[in-house]
Write a protein that holds these residues in place. Structure first.
Motif, mmCIF file in Angstrom:
data_model
loop_
_atom_site.group_PDB
_atom_site.id
_atom_site.type_symbol
_atom_site.label_atom_id
_atom_site.label_comp_id
_atom_site.label_asym_id
_atom_site.label_seq_id
_atom_site.Cartn_x
_atom_site.Cartn_y
_atom_site.Cartn_z
ATOM 1 N N GLU A 171 0.855 -1.189 0.000
ATOM 2 C CA GLU A 171 0.000 0.000 0.000
ATOM 3 C C GLU A 171 0.888 1.234 0.000
ATOM 4 O O GLU A 171 1.854 1.309 0.762
ATOM 5 C CB GLU A 171 -0.885 -0.021 1.247
ATOM 6 C CG GLU A 171 -1.833 1.122 1.363
ATOM 7 C CD GLU A 171 -2.655 1.042 2.642
ATOM 8 O OE1 GLU A 171 -3.323 2.047 2.942
ATOM 9 O OE2 GLU A 171 -2.626 0.019 3.339
ATOM 10 N N SER A 172 0.559 2.185 -0.851
ATOM 11 C CA SER A 172 1.342 3.419 -0.918
ATOM 12 C C SER A 172 0.828 4.440 0.084
ATOM 13 O O SER A 172 -0.266 4.312 0.625
ATOM 14 C CB SER A 172 1.264 4.014 -2.327
ATOM 15 O OG SER A 172 0.029 4.696 -2.500
ATOM 16 N N VAL A 173 1.613 5.473 0.255
ATOM 17 C CA VAL A 173 1.134 6.667 0.948
ATOM 18 C C VAL A 173 0.184 7.384 -0.001
ATOM 19 O O VAL A 173 0.082 7.028 -1.174
ATOM 20 C CB VAL A 173 2.308 7.596 1.332
ATOM 21 C CG1 VAL A 173 3.246 6.905 2.297
ATOM 22 C CG2 VAL A 173 3.052 8.075 0.097
ATOM 23 N N GLY A 174 -0.467 8.413 0.471
ATOM 24 C CA GLY A 174 -1.302 9.243 -0.390
ATOM 25 C C GLY A 174 -0.552 10.491 -0.799
ATOM 26 O O GLY A 174 0.445 10.863 -0.188
ATOM 27 N N ARG A 175 -1.024 11.115 -1.858
ATOM 28 C CA ARG A 175 -0.487 12.415 -2.270
ATOM 29 C C ARG A 175 -1.588 13.202 -2.959
ATOM 30 O O ARG A 175 -2.474 12.630 -3.592
ATOM 31 C CB ARG A 175 0.749 12.289 -3.147
ATOM 32 C CG ARG A 175 0.468 11.929 -4.583
ATOM 33 C CD ARG A 175 1.697 11.747 -5.454
ATOM 34 N NE ARG A 175 2.434 12.886 -5.873
ATOM 35 C CZ ARG A 175 2.055 13.793 -6.775
ATOM 36 N NH1 ARG A 175 0.872 13.730 -7.327
ATOM 37 N NH2 ARG A 175 2.843 14.771 -7.133
ATOM 38 N N THR A 176 -1.528 14.513 -2.800
ATOM 39 C CA THR A 176 -2.517 15.387 -3.401
ATOM 40 C C THR A 176 -2.000 15.889 -4.745
ATOM 41 O O THR A 176 -0.863 16.343 -4.854
ATOM 42 C CB THR A 176 -2.833 16.565 -2.454
ATOM 43 O OG1 THR A 176 -3.324 16.023 -1.219
ATOM 44 C CG2 THR A 176 -3.887 17.477 -3.056
ATOM 45 N N VAL A 177 -2.839 15.782 -5.753
ATOM 46 C CA VAL A 177 -2.495 16.214 -7.113
ATOM 47 C C VAL A 177 -2.659 17.733 -7.187
ATOM 48 O O VAL A 177 -3.686 18.279 -6.766
ATOM 49 C CB VAL A 177 -3.398 15.507 -8.147
ATOM 50 C CG1 VAL A 177 -3.086 15.972 -9.552
ATOM 51 C CG2 VAL A 177 -3.251 13.989 -8.028
ATOM 52 N N THR A 178 -1.645 18.395 -7.742
ATOM 53 C CA THR A 178 -1.613 19.859 -7.720
ATOM 54 C C THR A 178 -1.581 20.446 -9.129
ATOM 55 O O THR A 178 -1.376 19.749 -10.120
ATOM 56 C CB THR A 178 -0.355 20.349 -6.973
ATOM 57 O OG1 THR A 178 0.802 19.983 -7.744
ATOM 58 C CG2 THR A 178 -0.265 19.759 -5.573
ATOM 59 N N GLU A 179 -1.735 21.746 -9.171
ATOM 60 C CA GLU A 179 -1.588 22.514 -10.419
ATOM 61 C C GLU A 179 -0.214 22.247 -11.031
ATOM 62 O O GLU A 179 -0.080 22.087 -12.240
ATOM 63 C CB GLU A 179 -1.747 24.009 -10.123
ATOM 64 C CG GLU A 179 -1.402 24.910 -11.272
ATOM 65 C CD GLU A 179 -2.596 25.272 -12.135
ATOM 66 O OE1 GLU A 179 -2.375 25.648 -13.296
ATOM 67 O OE2 GLU A 179 -3.741 25.166 -11.660
ATOM 68 N N THR A 180 0.798 22.177 -10.191
ATOM 69 C CA THR A 180 2.160 21.923 -10.677
ATOM 70 C C THR A 180 2.234 20.592 -11.406
ATOM 71 O O THR A 180 2.895 20.480 -12.445
ATOM 72 C CB THR A 180 3.170 21.978 -9.518
ATOM 73 O OG1 THR A 180 3.105 23.270 -8.914
ATOM 74 C CG2 THR A 180 4.576 21.699 -9.992
ATOM 75 N N ASP A 181 1.570 19.556 -10.878
ATOM 76 C CA ASP A 181 1.555 18.255 -11.560
ATOM 77 C C ASP A 181 1.007 18.397 -12.975
ATOM 78 O O ASP A 181 1.570 17.852 -13.928
ATOM 79 C CB ASP A 181 0.691 17.242 -10.793
ATOM 80 C CG ASP A 181 1.260 16.866 -9.448
ATOM 81 O OD1 ASP A 181 2.477 16.619 -9.359
ATOM 82 O OD2 ASP A 181 0.479 16.815 -8.481
#
Length: 153
Positions: A20-30
């Protein structure tokens, strides 16, 4: 389940093993960086005013970006660190729902096959089934990833 794993050699993988991975928030930069690297400036991804009036009602991640985020989670977990020789492709890949800017996503993984290769004595095939979900539990990516993994010396 822990979120950080030790590197795994081919012999360390077992069918049914889960990660299981950690989570991450998708951003404008992505969104911008993906557009810059890929050259894909499609307005559904890059023009807020245009996208607001289209099917999804807002900008959505590029399909290939969604795949890249999934592969990033696999590598970020660390179990392929210095043991992976090659990404060999996928038998299937689905993107059933969009990834939106501001979504927090994570990846669940399960080893579905390990296979000795008669053509190689230094590595084996490991297939990992993946499911990426957003903060609401909506599946935004599914697919199996095939890797060539080093054997122990």
């Amino acid at each position: 389940m822990p979120y950080s794993y030790e590197p795994h050699y081919f012999e360390d993988f077992e069918e049914g093993q889960e990660f299981e991975s950690v989570g991450r928030t998708v951003t404008e930069t992505d969104f911008v960086v993906h557009s810059m690297v890929s050259g894909d400036w499609t307005e559904l991804h890059t023009n807020r005013h245009y996208a607001d009036d289209e099917y999804f009602g807002e900008r959505v991640a590029h399909g290939p970006m969604t795949f890249i985020l999934a592969t990033g989670f696999v590598y970020r977990c660390g179990f392929l660190e210095r043991t992976v020789l090659a990404f060999l492709g996928m038998n299937y890949m689905d993107i059933p729902a969009p990834v939106n800017m501001g979504d927090t996503i994570s990846l669940d993984m399960e080893v579905i096959e390990t296979k000795d290769l008669s053509s190689r004595d230094d590595s084996g095939l490991v297939i990992i089934d993946t499911t990426m979900t957003n903060q609401e539990g909506t599946v935004v990516f599914e697919g199996d990833m095939k890797f060539l993994i080093k054997s122990r010396e």
